[in-house]
Scaffold this active site. Structure first.
Site, mmCIF file in Angstrom:
data_model
loop_
_atom_site.group_PDB
_atom_site.id
_atom_site.type_symbol
_atom_site.label_atom_id
_atom_site.label_comp_id
_atom_site.label_asym_id
_atom_site.label_seq_id
_atom_site.Cartn_x
_atom_site.Cartn_y
_atom_site.Cartn_z
ATOM 1 N N LYS A 135 91.602 -11.995 -68.311
ATOM 2 C CA LYS A 135 91.850 -10.697 -68.945
ATOM 3 C C LYS A 135 90.921 -10.467 -70.152
ATOM 4 C CE LYS A 135 94.712 -9.964 -65.770
ATOM 5 N NZ LYS A 135 96.136 -10.044 -65.578
HETATM 6 C C1 LIG Z 1 97.279 -10.204 -64.536
HETATM 7 C C2 LIG Z 1 98.246 -9.121 -64.275
HETATM 8 C C3 LIG Z 1 99.622 -9.300 -64.461
HETATM 9 C C4 LIG Z 1 100.224 -10.641 -64.735
HETATM 10 O O1 LIG Z 1 99.825 -11.199 -65.933
HETATM 11 P P1 LIG Z 1 100.310 -12.684 -66.267
HETATM 12 O O2 LIG Z 1 100.055 -12.795 -67.737
HETATM 13 O O3 LIG Z 1 99.465 -13.617 -65.458
HETATM 14 O O4 LIG Z 1 101.744 -12.792 -65.925
HETATM 15 C C5 LIG Z 1 100.463 -8.226 -64.301
HETATM 16 N N1 LIG Z 1 99.983 -7.023 -63.963
HETATM 17 C C6 LIG Z 1 98.677 -6.796 -63.757
HETATM 18 C C7 LIG Z 1 98.213 -5.432 -63.397
HETATM 19 C C8 LIG Z 1 97.770 -7.849 -63.890
HETATM 20 O O5 LIG Z 1 96.469 -7.642 -63.639
#
Ligand SMILES: *Cc1c(COP(=O)(O)O)cnc(C)c1O
Length: 382
Positions: free
Chosen positions: A184
């Protein structure tokens, strides 16, 4: 041919290693002062009243939905074009996902698709999603769903850096759920946070991220802390550790530079790919008050699976965001064929989506190789 251009390389700020060692040396390695400091700094960064750090965006979504106290089995609107974690969060909170189709240009539900879903099943809540970093118009979607803003949970996993009307995503949300997963925009490795303007929600999520223990239960092992606690509600084990928080604090200071790097890379892709036949670039002509976070650079191509394989063979890694929820086995079995047959735009567009490498450390040379490989793959297909 030199090595493959990776799909993602998480940037790490110089101060991260020292920050981690300091926490390890401090004798306090789980939720503690670093977590509190990260929460304050992330809240300041967003301009949010409250931030509660948690284990992941997925648990953040679940905690916010649980904190709403909806009756079990409540219908909750969500795009089908999202990550399975977001759908799982609705299910783990005890509710029923109601899948919403998308608008072809923004790749998120429009007021029209939301209203169509809400006309079929009266929703109790809605989870919105800022696909690729596009800041959705939350008030417009809430109005289309007939929901108060206290029934909207924003999945802002792609969101830090995005803004609408000058307001950063999460700055005035009832519940915005961020992810600090490795890929991210603000990578910690694992982690998440809830940003909220609602003090009561912040208090509930803070208690529920640590089993539901009474406020500041983590302080009971600190000098002068008391062993006494109460359990007021049934929560999750979803707290953030101080090691994660220390990484997050160092990373946060570098985030504005990384966002600028993403914007420059996007402008470079836009220019280099503008005339490739058969290629549809991410939406342009965004309203002046919309700032995209550019978590992903998603193009649309014919024969997506084959094009992805050809890029891989040419030394360029790509990814797909996402396989729509209604095409995944567990959800199909749960929701049924009829519910899964109502998403024509998602079905048509999702099979064309291809995410290209996009991260602050992507070199001009690496980017040129992506452009060359994609141009070659589409030469015979345009
Ligand atoms: C990565 C992601 C998540 C989950 O995030 P985590 O921190 O791994 O639980 C949820 N929604 C979207 C759209 C994502 O890209």
């Amino acid at each position: 041919m030199s090595s493959t251009v990776p799909f993602n390389v998480p940037p790490l700020a110089d101060e991260v290693s020292d920050a981690v060692v300091k926490v390890l040396d401090s004798g306090w390695i789980t939720t503690g002062p670093q977590t509190a400091a990260f929460e304050q700094e992330f809240a300041d960064h967003l301009g949010a009243a409250h931030v509660v750090a948690v284990a992941s965006c997925t648990t953040a979504l679940e905690l916010c939905l649980r904190a709403m106290g909806l009756p079990p089995g409540s219908p909750v609107l969500t795009p089908s074009l999202t990550f399975c974690g977001a759908i799982n969060a609705i299910l783990h909170a005890g509710h029923r996902p109601v899948l919403v189709d998308i608008d072809e240009d923004t790749l998120v539900p429009s007021p029209e698709t939301v209203a169509a879903a809400a006309a079929r099943v009266k929703p109790a809540a809605m989870v919105t999603q800022n696909q690729a970093g596009y800041p959705v118009d939350v008030p417009a979607l809430a109005a289309a769903a007939g929901l108060d803003r206290s029934r909207i949970v924003e999945d802002t996993a792609h969101g830090p850096g995005a803004a609408r009307g000058g307001a950063p995503v999460g700055s005035s949300s009832f519940a915005a759920c961020f992810s600090f997963y490795a890929t991210k925009n603000l990578p910690i490795g694992e982690g998440g946070a809830v940003a909220t303007s609602d003090e009561e929600l912040a208090d509930r999520v803070r208690a529920m991220r640590l089993h539901g223990l009474s406020k500041d239960a983590w302080k009971r092992y600190m000098p002068g802390g008391s062993w006494r606690y109460d359990l007021k509600t049934i929560g999750l084990k979803a707290n953030m550790t101080d090691v994660q928080a220390a990484i997050g604090r160092a990373q946060l200071r570098a985030l504005p530079d990384w966002q600028r790097a993403r914007e420059e890379l996007v402008a470079r892709y836009d220019a280099a790919l503008a005339d490739v036949p058969g290629l549809i670039l991410p939406q342009r002509g965004l309203p002046a008050d919309v700032r995209h976070a550019w978590h992903l650079y998603q193009v649309r191509v014919p024969d997506r699976d084959v094009v992805g394989d050809e890029l891989q063979a040419a030394g360029v890694a790509t990814s797909v965001h996402f396989i729509p929820a209604h095409q995944l086995t567990a959800y199909r079995e749960l929701l049924g064929e009829e519910e899964c047959g109502r998403l024509p735009v998602t079905d048509r567009v999702a099979e064309q989506l291809l995410s290209l490498p996009l991260y602050p450390g992507l070199s001009p040379d690496g980017q040129d190789r992506v452009v060359a490989a994609l141009t070659e793959a589409l030469r015979t297909r345009g």
